[in-house]
Design an enzyme around this catalytic site. Structure first.
Site, PDB file in Angstrom:
ATOM      1  N   ASP A 167      37.100  38.824  30.271  1.00 21.67           N
ATOM      2  CA  ASP A 167      37.709  39.226  31.531  1.00 21.67           C
ATOM      3  C   ASP A 167      38.037  37.987  32.353  1.00 21.67           C
ATOM      4  O   ASP A 167      38.434  36.959  31.794  1.00 21.67           O
ATOM      5  CB  ASP A 167      36.746  40.161  32.271  1.00 21.67           C
ATOM      6  CG  ASP A 167      37.471  41.180  33.134  1.00 21.67           C
ATOM      7  OD1 ASP A 167      37.957  40.781  34.212  1.00 21.67           O
ATOM      8  OD2 ASP A 167      37.552  42.346  32.741  1.00 21.67           O
ATOM      9  N   HIS A 176      37.034  40.648  39.131  1.00 21.48           N
ATOM     10  CA  HIS A 176      37.236  41.755  38.198  1.00 21.48           C
ATOM     11  C   HIS A 176      36.148  41.781  37.129  1.00 21.48           C
ATOM     12  O   HIS A 176      35.570  42.837  36.833  1.00 21.48           O
ATOM     13  CB  HIS A 176      38.620  41.638  37.558  1.00 21.48           C
ATOM     14  CG  HIS A 176      39.056  42.854  36.810  1.00 21.48           C
ATOM     15  ND1 HIS A 176      38.829  43.027  35.463  1.00 21.48           N
ATOM     16  CD2 HIS A 176      39.707  43.985  37.218  1.00 21.48           C
ATOM     17  CE1 HIS A 176      39.326  44.182  35.070  1.00 21.48           C
ATOM     18  NE2 HIS A 176      39.859  44.797  36.124  1.00 21.48           N
ATOM     19  N   SER A 233      40.538  49.990  33.594  1.00 23.66           N
ATOM     20  CA  SER A 233      39.572  48.902  33.381  1.00 23.66           C
ATOM     21  C   SER A 233      38.132  49.402  33.453  1.00 23.66           C
ATOM     22  O   SER A 233      37.361  49.204  32.505  1.00 23.66           O
ATOM     23  CB  SER A 233      39.805  47.777  34.387  1.00 23.66           C
ATOM     24  OG  SER A 233      40.948  47.021  34.063  1.00 23.66           O
TER      25      SER A 233
END
Length: 379
Positions: free
Chosen positions: A37, A71, A237
């Site tokens: 990520d 994220h 996600s």
């Protein structure tokens, strides 16, 4: 039609996945999930010392920036919410929106960076070689010109051949162009759509035939780097990260199952296992049912032989007659644009040819100069 995206209370996703019942069987002990990520904040309180970070495959050194790992930290928390006894290995291969070097695809086409690395490919291989049993990929392409990358596909096949379960988010283009997204579309990857509390598709979740299952993707209560707590997030996600947590529960209890068997178990115990659709695959994952079903499955080799001499092995049910080299189908949008432009160009060429030929005929028909004394023609 998409189901409405509405809240169902903080932490509703764990109830939707039957996580609490699953914890009576497995809590993910001894499993490492590689979260490929934007990097992670390993010191975030929600992660509680259960995360470590490997190499930065973007080659940067900006871990101390305020925007770093937003994220990836959120996705790591979703994995650990489902599998609290697992460990997360963070590998940076993409950029956060707050990163000043972040590029939209339009920007990357207009100003491509020279010598760009292949961070996703390299991170997948690193995770495989450094003990990860599950790889979570909450990332993907979002434009029709993002290519199928054979090197990434080979890296995924390498991971699968070593027994690593690979999970990717389906994409958030369902309300727009609905582009094909990699790595979710690569063979062997478990592609996860986003669902709402009602069990339907979230309106942004992409719609493709390669969707395998769905998981909660709206109002997900995940770690926030803006504080020491959590915030609401949405997308395919977190749906992918939550499913990676479920896979960690299965692998922890039944470590000898092949990745394709884990995929089959997730599909066969989802909310509508007898009916596949491109919106939610076989439906919303059920962790408790999946674990109970996994206990009845006999483990098989990670790689099955192909009945063709010298063909090696592949991820799948055996010799299915697939050619050794398979062309990648072109995206419909690209095909339509190419056909239109081709017809326009063909029309211009034909028009030019006709003009030239017409001009030549006119020249041949024009009378030459009259000889002296010759009377002019009578029209």
């Amino acid at each position: 039609p998409a189901a409405p995206a509405h809240a169902a209370g903080k932490g509703w996703e764990l109830d939707a996945l039957s996580v609490r019942a699953a914890h009576a069987i497995s809590r993910g002990e001894g499993v490492t999930v590689a979260v490929i990520d934007s990097g992670i904040r390993t010191d975030h309180p929600v992660l509680d010392g259960r995360a470590s970070e490997g190499p930065d495959f973007l080659g940067d050194n900006d871990q101390k920036e305020s925007w770093y790992g937003a994220h990836g930290t959120a996705m790591s928390s979703s994995v650990l919410d489902v599998a609290p006894k697992a460990k997360v290995l963070g590998l940076r291969a993409t950029r956060d929106l707050g990163d000043p070097d972040f590029q939209t695809w339009e920007e990357s086409v207009a100003n491509p960076k020279p010598g760009a690395p292949r961070p996703v490919r390299d991170a997948i291989r690193y995770a495989t070689d450094h003990g990860a049993q599950v790889i979570s990929l909450s990332l993907g392409s979002n434009n029709p010109f993002e290519p199928y990358r054979p090197d990434e596909a080979r890296a995924i096949q390498y991971a699968l051949s070593k027994g690593v379960v690979v999970i990717a988010s389906l994409g958030n283009e369902g309300a727009d162009e609905n582009y094909v997204s990699y790595p979710a579309a690569y063979p062997g990857v478990i592609a996860v759509a986003a669902s709402t509390p009602s069990g339907g598709r979230a309106d942004f979740s992409s719609v493709h035939t390669y969707a395998d299952v769905a998981a909660p993707g709206v109002d997900i209560w995940a770690a926030s780097i803006r504080s020491e707590g959590r915030q609401s997030t949405e997308g395919t996600s977190p749906a992918g990260a939550l499913t990676a947590g479920v896979a960690a529960l299965i692998v922890a209890k039944y470590p000898k199952l092949a990745p394709r068997q884990v995929a089959d178990i997730l599909q066969s115990t989802a909310s509508h296992p007898d009916r596949h659709d491109p919106k939610t695959g076989y439906g919303v994952v059920n962790a408790a049912k999946a674990l109970r079903a996994a206990g009845k499955v006999k483990a098989q080799p990670y790689v099955l032989p192909v009945n063709a001499e010298g063909a090696g092995g592949h991820f799948g049910p055996g010799d299915d007659g697939t050619p050794r080299r398979v062309g990648q189908p072109i995206d419909v949008v690209v095909l339509v644009v190419a056909v239109v432009l081709g017809l326009v160009a063909l029309g211009m060429i034909l028009g030019g040819v006709l003009l030239v030929r017409g001009g030549r005929r006119a020249c041949r028909r024009s009378p030459g100069p009259l000889a002296a004394g010759t009377p002019p023609p009578q029209w």
